[in-house]
Scaffold this active site. Structure first.
Site, PDB file in Angstrom:
ATOM      1  N   ASN A  10     -86.654  15.846  21.786  1.00  0.00           N
ATOM      2  CA  ASN A  10     -87.210  15.490  20.487  1.00  0.00           C
ATOM      3  C   ASN A  10     -87.157  16.721  19.570  1.00  0.00           C
ATOM      4  O   ASN A  10     -87.832  17.714  19.810  1.00  0.00           O
ATOM      5  CB  ASN A  10     -88.661  15.019  20.685  1.00  0.00           C
ATOM      6  CG  ASN A  10     -89.345  14.619  19.401  1.00  0.00           C
ATOM      7  OD1 ASN A  10     -89.226  15.286  18.380  1.00  0.00           O
ATOM      8  ND2 ASN A  10     -90.097  13.535  19.463  1.00  0.00           N
ATOM      9  N   LYS A  13     -90.550  17.973  18.071  1.00  0.00           N
ATOM     10  CA  LYS A  13     -91.374  18.731  19.023  1.00  0.00           C
ATOM     11  C   LYS A  13     -90.816  20.140  19.203  1.00  0.00           C
ATOM     12  O   LYS A  13     -91.563  21.114  19.260  1.00  0.00           O
ATOM     13  CB  LYS A  13     -91.414  18.024  20.381  1.00  0.00           C
ATOM     14  CG  LYS A  13     -92.371  16.863  20.466  1.00  0.00           C
ATOM     15  CD  LYS A  13     -92.467  16.385  21.908  1.00  0.00           C
ATOM     16  CE  LYS A  13     -93.287  15.113  22.011  1.00  0.00           C
ATOM     17  NZ  LYS A  13     -93.418  14.652  23.407  1.00  0.00           N
ATOM     18  N   ASP A  70     -97.237  16.155  26.926  1.00  0.00           N
ATOM     19  CA  ASP A  70     -97.476  14.720  27.060  1.00  0.00           C
ATOM     20  C   ASP A  70     -98.633  14.401  26.128  1.00  0.00           C
ATOM     21  O   ASP A  70     -99.636  15.113  26.107  1.00  0.00           O
ATOM     22  CB  ASP A  70     -97.821  14.320  28.498  1.00  0.00           C
ATOM     23  CG  ASP A  70     -97.688  12.811  28.686  1.00  0.00           C
ATOM     24  OD1 ASP A  70     -96.589  12.276  28.450  1.00  0.00           O
ATOM     25  OD2 ASP A  70     -98.684  12.161  29.053  1.00  0.00           O
ATOM     26  N   PHE A 151     -94.541   9.020  13.037  1.00  0.00           N
ATOM     27  CA  PHE A 151     -94.006   8.017  13.962  1.00  0.00           C
ATOM     28  C   PHE A 151     -95.150   7.497  14.803  1.00  0.00           C
ATOM     29  O   PHE A 151     -96.280   7.978  14.714  1.00  0.00           O
ATOM     30  CB  PHE A 151     -92.901   8.628  14.844  1.00  0.00           C
ATOM     31  CG  PHE A 151     -93.351   9.808  15.657  1.00  0.00           C
ATOM     32  CD1 PHE A 151     -93.823   9.642  16.954  1.00  0.00           C
ATOM     33  CD2 PHE A 151     -93.332  11.088  15.126  1.00  0.00           C
ATOM     34  CE1 PHE A 151     -94.252  10.718  17.711  1.00  0.00           C
ATOM     35  CE2 PHE A 151     -93.762  12.182  15.875  1.00  0.00           C
ATOM     36  CZ  PHE A 151     -94.220  11.987  17.166  1.00  0.00           C
ATOM     37  N   ASP A 154     -99.084   7.076  13.768  1.00  0.00           N
ATOM     38  CA  ASP A 154     -99.426   7.925  12.620  1.00  0.00           C
ATOM     39  C   ASP A 154     -99.867   7.142  11.374  1.00  0.00           C
ATOM     40  O   ASP A 154    -100.781   7.583  10.677  1.00  0.00           O
ATOM     41  CB  ASP A 154     -98.255   8.834  12.250  1.00  0.00           C
ATOM     42  CG  ASP A 154     -98.042   9.969  13.250  1.00  0.00           C
ATOM     43  OD1 ASP A 154     -98.810  10.050  14.231  1.00  0.00           O
ATOM     44  OD2 ASP A 154     -97.111  10.764  13.050  1.00  0.00           O
ATOM     45  N   LYS A 174     -99.487  18.305   8.851  1.00  0.00           N
ATOM     46  CA  LYS A 174     -99.715  17.647  10.140  1.00  0.00           C
ATOM     47  C   LYS A 174     -99.516  18.653  11.273  1.00  0.00           C
ATOM     48  O   LYS A 174    -100.317  18.723  12.216  1.00  0.00           O
ATOM     49  CB  LYS A 174     -98.764  16.459  10.304  1.00  0.00           C
ATOM     50  CG  LYS A 174     -98.962  15.729  11.633  1.00  0.00           C
ATOM     51  CD  LYS A 174     -97.903  14.679  11.881  1.00  0.00           C
ATOM     52  CE  LYS A 174     -97.980  14.186  13.318  1.00  0.00           C
ATOM     53  NZ  LYS A 174     -96.863  13.322  13.692  1.00  0.00           N
ATOM     54  N   ARG A 180    -101.080  18.415  18.966  1.00  0.00           N
ATOM     55  CA  ARG A 180    -100.068  19.270  19.601  1.00  0.00           C
ATOM     56  C   ARG A 180    -100.202  20.703  19.097  1.00  0.00           C
ATOM     57  O   ARG A 180    -100.099  21.653  19.873  1.00  0.00           O
ATOM     58  CB  ARG A 180     -98.670  18.722  19.346  1.00  0.00           C
ATOM     59  CG  ARG A 180     -97.596  19.440  20.166  1.00  0.00           C
ATOM     60  CD  ARG A 180     -96.229  18.773  20.073  1.00  0.00           C
ATOM     61  NE  ARG A 180     -96.301  17.417  20.573  1.00  0.00           N
ATOM     62  CZ  ARG A 180     -96.189  16.321  19.806  1.00  0.00           C
ATOM     63  NH1 ARG A 180     -95.984  16.433  18.515  1.00  0.00           N
ATOM     64  NH2 ARG A 180     -96.285  15.120  20.344  1.00  0.00           N
TER      65      ARG A 180
END
Length: 196
Positions: A10, A13, A70, A151, A154, A174, A180
């Site tokens: 991703n 990420k 995760d 996504f 959200d 964000k 995260r």
């Protein structure tokens, strides 16, 4: 310089992890950049267990220290659902999962719609050293979508202190307040404490 592999393909990420953790001692590669591919079964019962499963597989495949995330959504009224099943809460698209979540919360008043996004970041090293840390971001589940960004859940995850949903926020904002980001900041502190 230590090279880590991130157990994700991703791009978002990867950018977020690099922005918070990379420095003159550490660099991070995607699995593609490291020339590996792993897809372990995520059969843990917690976010931390699933992050460790992914990080262990990437560490074993690459021979490098590995980091994995995760994450998911926990809704108070639903006793923590969808939790670790956030990405597979029901068949279909992200919007199908949002619609299913909203159907589960039909007629639930605003003051009982509290929720949190959770992220567990795991680091695993070839010598067997490993740790996992958790970050959260609290919010409220709205009754309909707001915003075009993000996504998953959200568009319905509203952060009262920000006055907007994750999907309405600029990505940089964000990334500054998310679950995260909070987990990655804790990870950075842990790496520095351990001299890694």
């Amino acid at each position: 310089m230590d090279t880590y592999v991130i157990a994700t393909n991703n791009g978002h990420k990867l950018e977020e992890i690099r922005a918070i953790l990379e420095n003159d001692r550490r660099r991070f590669l995607s699995m593609k950049e490291a020339g590996i591919a792993t897809d372990p079964e995520e059969n843990g019962s917690t976010f931390e267990e699933n992050a460790l499963i992914k990080a262990r597989a990437a560490c074993k495949a690459s021979g490098l220290p590995a980091l994995a995330d995760d994450s998911g959504l926990e809704v108070d009224f639903l006793h923590g659902e969808p939790g670790i099943r956030s990405a597979r809460y029901c068949p279909g698209s992200d919007q199908d999962r949002v619609d299913f979540l909203l159907s589960r919360l039909k007629d639930v008043p605003a003051q009982q719609r509290g929720a949190q996004f959770v992220s567990a970041i795991a680091c695993v090293y070839p010598d067997g050293t490993e740790f996992a840390l958790r970050g959260v971001c609290r919010g409220v589940i709205l009754t309909e979508n707001h915003g075009q960004g993000g996504f998953g859940y959200d568009p319905v995850f509203f952060v009262p202190e920000e006055g907007q949903t994750f999907a309405s926020m600029p990505q940089t904002r964000k990334n500054a307040i998310s679950h995260r980001a909070n987990a990655l900041r804790l990870t950075r502190e842990e790496l520095e404490k351990r001299g890694l």
